[in-house]
Write a protein that holds these residues in place. Structure first.
Motif, PDB file in Angstrom:
ATOM      1  N   GLY A   1       0.747  -0.933   0.121  1.00 48.69           N
ATOM      2  CA  GLY A   1      -0.098   0.039   0.058  1.00 48.69           C
ATOM      3  C   GLY A   1       0.965   1.318   0.089  1.00 48.69           C
ATOM      4  O   GLY A   1       1.950   1.317  -0.623  1.00 48.69           O
ATOM      5  N   GLY A   2       0.369   2.429   0.459  1.00 47.57           N
ATOM      6  CA  GLY A   2       0.979   3.511   0.631  1.00 47.57           C
ATOM      7  C   GLY A   2       1.248   4.233  -0.595  1.00 47.57           C
ATOM      8  O   GLY A   2       0.593   4.117  -1.553  1.00 47.57           O
ATOM      9  N   ASP A   3       2.167   5.055  -0.649  1.00 51.38           N
ATOM     10  CA  ASP A   3       2.423   5.897  -1.903  1.00 51.38           C
ATOM     11  C   ASP A   3       2.633   5.396  -3.226  1.00 51.38           C
ATOM     12  O   ASP A   3       2.104   5.539  -4.250  1.00 51.38           O
ATOM     13  CB  ASP A   3       3.628   6.882  -1.808  1.00 51.38           C
ATOM     14  CG  ASP A   3       3.407   7.950  -0.498  1.00 51.38           C
ATOM     15  OD1 ASP A   3       2.228   7.974  -0.080  1.00 51.38           O
ATOM     16  OD2 ASP A   3       4.271   8.670  -0.193  1.00 51.38           O
TER      17      ASP A   3
ATOM     18  N   LEU B   1      17.110   3.416   9.649  1.00 54.81           N
ATOM     19  CA  LEU B   1      16.971   2.392  10.820  1.00 54.81           C
ATOM     20  C   LEU B   1      16.637   1.146  10.281  1.00 54.81           C
ATOM     21  O   LEU B   1      17.113   0.193  10.642  1.00 54.81           O
ATOM     22  CB  LEU B   1      15.994   2.737  11.953  1.00 54.81           C
ATOM     23  CG  LEU B   1      16.382   3.715  12.825  1.00 54.81           C
ATOM     24  CD1 LEU B   1      15.331   4.364  13.625  1.00 54.81           C
ATOM     25  CD2 LEU B   1      17.413   3.740  13.658  1.00 54.81           C
ATOM     26  N   TYR B   2      15.902   0.946   9.060  1.00 53.05           N
ATOM     27  CA  TYR B   2      15.569  -0.241   8.316  1.00 53.05           C
ATOM     28  C   TYR B   2      15.828   0.087   7.084  1.00 53.05           C
ATOM     29  O   TYR B   2      15.644   1.083   6.569  1.00 53.05           O
ATOM     30  CB  TYR B   2      14.139  -0.247   8.560  1.00 53.05           C
ATOM     31  CG  TYR B   2      13.269  -0.250  10.072  1.00 53.05           C
ATOM     32  CD1 TYR B   2      13.420  -1.555  10.678  1.00 53.05           C
ATOM     33  CD2 TYR B   2      12.971   0.710  10.535  1.00 53.05           C
ATOM     34  CE1 TYR B   2      12.580  -1.827  11.873  1.00 53.05           C
ATOM     35  CE2 TYR B   2      12.639   0.688  11.891  1.00 53.05           C
ATOM     36  CZ  TYR B   2      12.480  -0.531  12.634  1.00 53.05           C
ATOM     37  OH  TYR B   2      12.084  -0.520  14.051  1.00 53.05           O
ATOM     38  N   ASN B   3      16.428  -1.085   6.580  1.00 49.96           N
ATOM     39  CA  ASN B   3      17.049  -0.961   4.958  1.00 49.96           C
ATOM     40  C   ASN B   3      15.914  -1.122   4.138  1.00 49.96           C
ATOM     41  O   ASN B   3      16.142  -2.040   2.982  1.00 49.96           O
ATOM     42  CB  ASN B   3      18.165  -1.903   4.924  1.00 49.96           C
ATOM     43  CG  ASN B   3      17.725  -3.345   5.007  1.00 49.96           C
ATOM     44  OD1 ASN B   3      16.928  -3.780   6.076  1.00 49.96           O
ATOM     45  ND2 ASN B   3      18.334  -4.096   4.318  1.00 49.96           N
ATOM     46  N   GLU B   4      14.492  -0.616   4.307  1.00 44.15           N
ATOM     47  CA  GLU B   4      13.590  -0.590   3.449  1.00 44.15           C
ATOM     48  C   GLU B   4      12.612   0.416   3.816  1.00 44.15           C
ATOM     49  O   GLU B   4      12.621   1.038   4.829  1.00 44.15           O
ATOM     50  CB  GLU B   4      12.899  -2.201   3.736  1.00 44.15           C
ATOM     51  CG  GLU B   4      12.458  -2.337   5.035  1.00 44.15           C
ATOM     52  CD  GLU B   4      12.116  -3.827   5.646  1.00 44.15           C
ATOM     53  OE1 GLU B   4      12.312  -4.732   4.467  1.00 44.15           O
ATOM     54  OE2 GLU B   4      11.725  -4.112   6.558  1.00 44.15           O
ATOM     55  N   VAL B   5      11.882   1.066   2.670  1.00 44.33           N
ATOM     56  CA  VAL B   5      11.089   2.078   2.715  1.00 44.33           C
ATOM     57  C   VAL B   5       9.618   1.403   3.851  1.00 44.33           C
ATOM     58  O   VAL B   5       9.091   2.288   4.574  1.00 44.33           O
ATOM     59  CB  VAL B   5      10.543   2.632   1.588  1.00 44.33           C
ATOM     60  CG1 VAL B   5       9.574   3.859   1.573  1.00 44.33           C
ATOM     61  CG2 VAL B   5      11.767   3.161   0.975  1.00 44.33           C
ATOM     62  N   TYR B   6       9.094   0.323   3.240  1.00 50.10           N
ATOM     63  CA  TYR B   6       8.145  -0.434   3.765  1.00 50.10           C
ATOM     64  C   TYR B   6       8.484  -1.249   4.715  1.00 50.10           C
ATOM     65  O   TYR B   6       8.852  -2.454   4.568  1.00 50.10           O
ATOM     66  CB  TYR B   6       7.191  -0.914   2.865  1.00 50.10           C
ATOM     67  CG  TYR B   6       6.538   0.174   1.747  1.00 50.10           C
ATOM     68  CD1 TYR B   6       5.650   1.093   2.372  1.00 50.10           C
ATOM     69  CD2 TYR B   6       7.004   0.121   0.552  1.00 50.10           C
ATOM     70  CE1 TYR B   6       5.224   2.106   1.743  1.00 50.10           C
ATOM     71  CE2 TYR B   6       6.448   1.012  -0.259  1.00 50.10           C
ATOM     72  CZ  TYR B   6       5.434   2.068   0.250  1.00 50.10           C
ATOM     73  OH  TYR B   6       4.867   3.158  -0.564  1.00 50.10           O
ATOM     74  N   VAL B   7       8.510  -0.875   6.137  1.00 51.53           N
ATOM     75  CA  VAL B   7       9.013  -2.000   7.186  1.00 51.53           C
ATOM     76  C   VAL B   7       8.211  -3.019   7.222  1.00 51.53           C
ATOM     77  O   VAL B   7       7.013  -2.981   7.487  1.00 51.53           O
ATOM     78  CB  VAL B   7       9.223  -1.160   8.612  1.00 51.53           C
ATOM     79  CG1 VAL B   7       9.623  -1.925   9.583  1.00 51.53           C
ATOM     80  CG2 VAL B   7       9.948   0.228   8.401  1.00 51.53           C
ATOM     81  N   LEU B   8       8.892  -4.412   7.262  1.00 51.67           N
ATOM     82  CA  LEU B   8       8.176  -5.587   7.577  1.00 51.67           C
ATOM     83  C   LEU B   8       8.199  -6.259   8.853  1.00 51.67           C
ATOM     84  O   LEU B   8       7.162  -6.964   9.348  1.00 51.67           O
ATOM     85  CB  LEU B   8       8.513  -6.692   6.400  1.00 51.67           C
ATOM     86  CG  LEU B   8       8.286  -5.982   4.942  1.00 51.67           C
ATOM     87  CD1 LEU B   8       8.934  -7.179   4.135  1.00 51.67           C
ATOM     88  CD2 LEU B   8       6.859  -5.835   4.844  1.00 51.67           C
ATOM     89  N   ASN B   9       9.223  -5.910   9.376  1.00 55.90           N
ATOM     90  CA  ASN B   9       9.578  -6.047  10.993  1.00 55.90           C
ATOM     91  C   ASN B   9      10.130  -5.088  11.620  1.00 55.90           C
ATOM     92  O   ASN B   9      11.169  -4.809  11.513  1.00 55.90           O
ATOM     93  CB  ASN B   9      10.539  -7.676  10.759  1.00 55.90           C
ATOM     94  CG  ASN B   9      10.634  -8.094  12.261  1.00 55.90           C
ATOM     95  OD1 ASN B   9      10.040  -7.673  13.169  1.00 55.90           O
ATOM     96  ND2 ASN B   9      11.376  -9.106  12.444  1.00 55.90           N
ATOM     97  N   ILE B  10       9.309  -4.603  12.663  1.00 56.55           N
ATOM     98  CA  ILE B  10       9.810  -3.569  13.517  1.00 56.55           C
ATOM     99  C   ILE B  10      11.078  -3.771  14.369  1.00 56.55           C
ATOM    100  O   ILE B  10      11.769  -3.039  14.674  1.00 56.55           O
ATOM    101  CB  ILE B  10       8.604  -3.170  14.306  1.00 56.55           C
ATOM    102  CG1 ILE B  10       7.771  -2.368  13.629  1.00 56.55           C
ATOM    103  CG2 ILE B  10       9.134  -2.138  15.499  1.00 56.55           C
ATOM    104  CD1 ILE B  10       6.243  -2.191  14.427  1.00 56.55           C
ATOM    105  N   TYR B  11      11.194  -5.169  14.562  1.00 62.03           N
ATOM    106  CA  TYR B  11      12.203  -5.358  15.505  1.00 62.03           C
ATOM    107  C   TYR B  11      13.658  -5.914  14.734  1.00 62.03           C
ATOM    108  O   TYR B  11      14.687  -6.263  15.287  1.00 62.03           O
ATOM    109  CB  TYR B  11      12.042  -6.606  16.360  1.00 62.03           C
ATOM    110  CG  TYR B  11      10.914  -6.503  17.466  1.00 62.03           C
ATOM    111  CD1 TYR B  11      10.956  -5.763  18.290  1.00 62.03           C
ATOM    112  CD2 TYR B  11       9.364  -6.762  17.023  1.00 62.03           C
ATOM    113  CE1 TYR B  11      10.021  -5.382  19.264  1.00 62.03           C
ATOM    114  CE2 TYR B  11       8.409  -6.451  17.684  1.00 62.03           C
ATOM    115  CZ  TYR B  11       8.670  -5.587  18.735  1.00 62.03           C
ATOM    116  OH  TYR B  11       7.558  -5.404  19.704  1.00 62.03           O
TER     117      TYR B  11
END
Length: 489
Positions: free
Chosen positions: A48-50, A349-359
């Motif tokens: 989803g998203g932009d 912090l996350y090497n992705e625009v759409y975070v799949l795993n917060i931890y």
């Protein structure tokens, strides 16, 4: 000399030869590494998203079986990027589900070529250096920026268009310095088209629109006819790409303005961003499965900023005048707030625009990104490490500095708002090109004291960043119940 040794010597000599764009096209061959390696990026299901919104907008050009620009809805986005996606759906249909990965990889290649043309001395760029730099950028794009390549997000394409605008204009000016010709007109026209397309793709580029004309005027200040001609064709190119947006605005708003009217919830998107930026340190989008978050908003709250907003504006800034009053009421607090934003926008912090795993927060990726930014800044700012070409003309130097200023401005305009790491992509790409294609590593190794000082600062700052990054992650505690922590593997 044996045949093996002779072959090695000849190969080594070829690798050290400079890469000449106008003769051999070797640089294009080398940069195919980027295309080949980034194509290994998997084409996951569109989230989803932009990215999803842009594809929906791409569908809007066809109404009842016929194409029309004016069927594009009056959204807070311009028409150009959805139109590009509309074209590429058919043109790249052979790539099937990988067509947008292919499109993003091509955009990255064009972006790199334009950056190198604007920033590097091609006479000093060896094939070995070009190959190593291209491979490094491809790997880093795979590590950090795979989402803006495989998904239909506008960041990469807007940057590509800005770089193309400056590159085409540089070529036009270099030709006009000798004699204004058809080629000068064509390159100026292309520069104007790319510049407006960049603004239409990312409205934040509005603030850099005056930079290129100013650079052209200064570069051709002794050639009034050439300056006027270049600016005239620049304007014609911009008007050509602006014409569909003007038609869209005329139909929906009764105005022939070429501007993109970015309204959000019956108000200005920019004003909304200024409000969000007071209360948020950073923003990410969560699209993973499971119950880690109730919705897709990953907000890193800023308690100090939220308290300041409540104290000085009653919780909401209603106008730009009120924002100015708030800023001058507590300038040091706002500057400190925006310094945190600056650090956060450069922190993936996350090497992705759409975070799949917060931890899933990898400290090694963070420190690699930090090392690239730190050492590219050292080579750019420390006088003993600077690399300057004695053969660089004043016009070349002017375009290089103007382009760098435009890229920094592209990032700076987002700092007061709710920052996302992808907004810093222009600055990150600038760092990549400078470090891998321009920096003189031998100059650092020759100056042992300076190298030791840089290393000491890097280690000390890195230790402080460890605590800062963990503090930033702790702001997610209210969202997930257990704050993520940095891990090494």
């Amino acid at each position: 000399m044996s045949k093996t040794n002779r072959f090695k010597a000849e190969l080594n000599a070829k690798l050290k030869q400079p890469v000449l764009l106008n003769k051999s096209g070797s640089l294009f061959t080398v940069l195919l590494f980027i295309l080949a390696l980034t194509l290994l990026i998997p084409s996951d299901t569109l989230p989803g998203g932009d990215a999803y919104d842009y594809q929906l907008l791409a569908d809007s050009f066809c109404h009842e079986g016929s194409f029309s620009f004016t069927s594009f809805p009056n959204e807070m986005r311009g028409y150009f990027f959805p139109f590009l996606l509309f074209i590429c759906r058919g043109a790249l249909a052979f790539a099937s589900e990988k067509r947008f990965v292919l499109l993003g990889s091509i955009a990255l290649c064009v972006c790199c070529l334009s950056f190198i043309y604007l920033l590097c001395d091609l006479k000093k760029l060896s094939l070995r250096r070009a190959a190593a730099g291209a491979a490094a950028i491809a790997v880093l794009a795979r590590l950090y920026w795979k989402d803006i390549i495989r998904y239909t997000l506008s960041d990469l394409y807007a940057l590509m268009l800005i770089a193309l605008a400056f590159a085409a204009s540089k070529k036009a000016v270099s030709l006009a310095l000798e004699r204004f010709s058809f080629k000068s007109a064509a390159f100026s026209f292309a520069a104007g088209a790319a510049l407006y397309a960049a603004y239409n793709t990312r409205t934040g580029a509005l603030f850099i629109l005056p930079v290129l004309p100013v650079v052209i005027i200064i570069a051709l200040r002794k050639n009034t006819r050439g300056a006027v001609s270049c600016l005239g064709f620049l304007l014609l190119g911009a008007l050509l790409i602006a014409a569909p947006q003007m038609a869209i605005n005329l139909r929906h708003l009764g105005s022939i303005s070429p501007l993109v009217f970015a309204d959000y919830s019956d108000g200005s998107l920019l004003l909304s961003q200024l409000n969000w930026g007071m209360a948020m340190q950073k923003y990410d989008t969560f699209l993973g499965l499971g119950t880690q978050l109730a919705d897709n908003r990953m907000v890193y709250w800023d308690a100090e900023g939220a308290a300041l907003l409540e104290e000085l504006a009653g919780g909401t800034i209603e106008s730009y005048k009120e924002y100015a009053e708030v800023f001058f009421s507590a300038p040091f607090a706002l500057i400190l707030l925006y310094l945190r934003h600056t650090l956060n926008i450069l922190t993936p912090l996350y090497n992705e625009v759409y975070v799949l795993n917060i931890y899933d927060v990898n400290a090694a990726f963070l420190y690699l990104n930090y090392a690239i930014l730190f050492f590219s800044a050292c080579f750019a700012l420390l006088k003993p490490l600077k690399t300057a070409s004695k053969l660089e003309s004043p016009a070349q130097k002017l375009f290089r500095r103007g382009f760098v200023f435009a890229l920094l401005l592209c990032v700076a305009v987002y700092v007061p708002g709710a920052v996302e790491t992808r907004y810093a992509f222009p600055f990150i790409m600038l760092s990549y090109i400078f470090l891998f294609f321009k920096a003189d590593f031998r100059s650092l190794l020759r100056q042992k004291k300076l190298a030791a000082a840089c290393l000491a600062v890097w280690l000390a700052a890195g230790a402080g960043l460890w605590f800062y990054w963990n503090g930033l992650l702790s702001t997610l505690l209210a969202l997930v119940g257990e704050a993520p922590v940095l891990r090494w593997f």
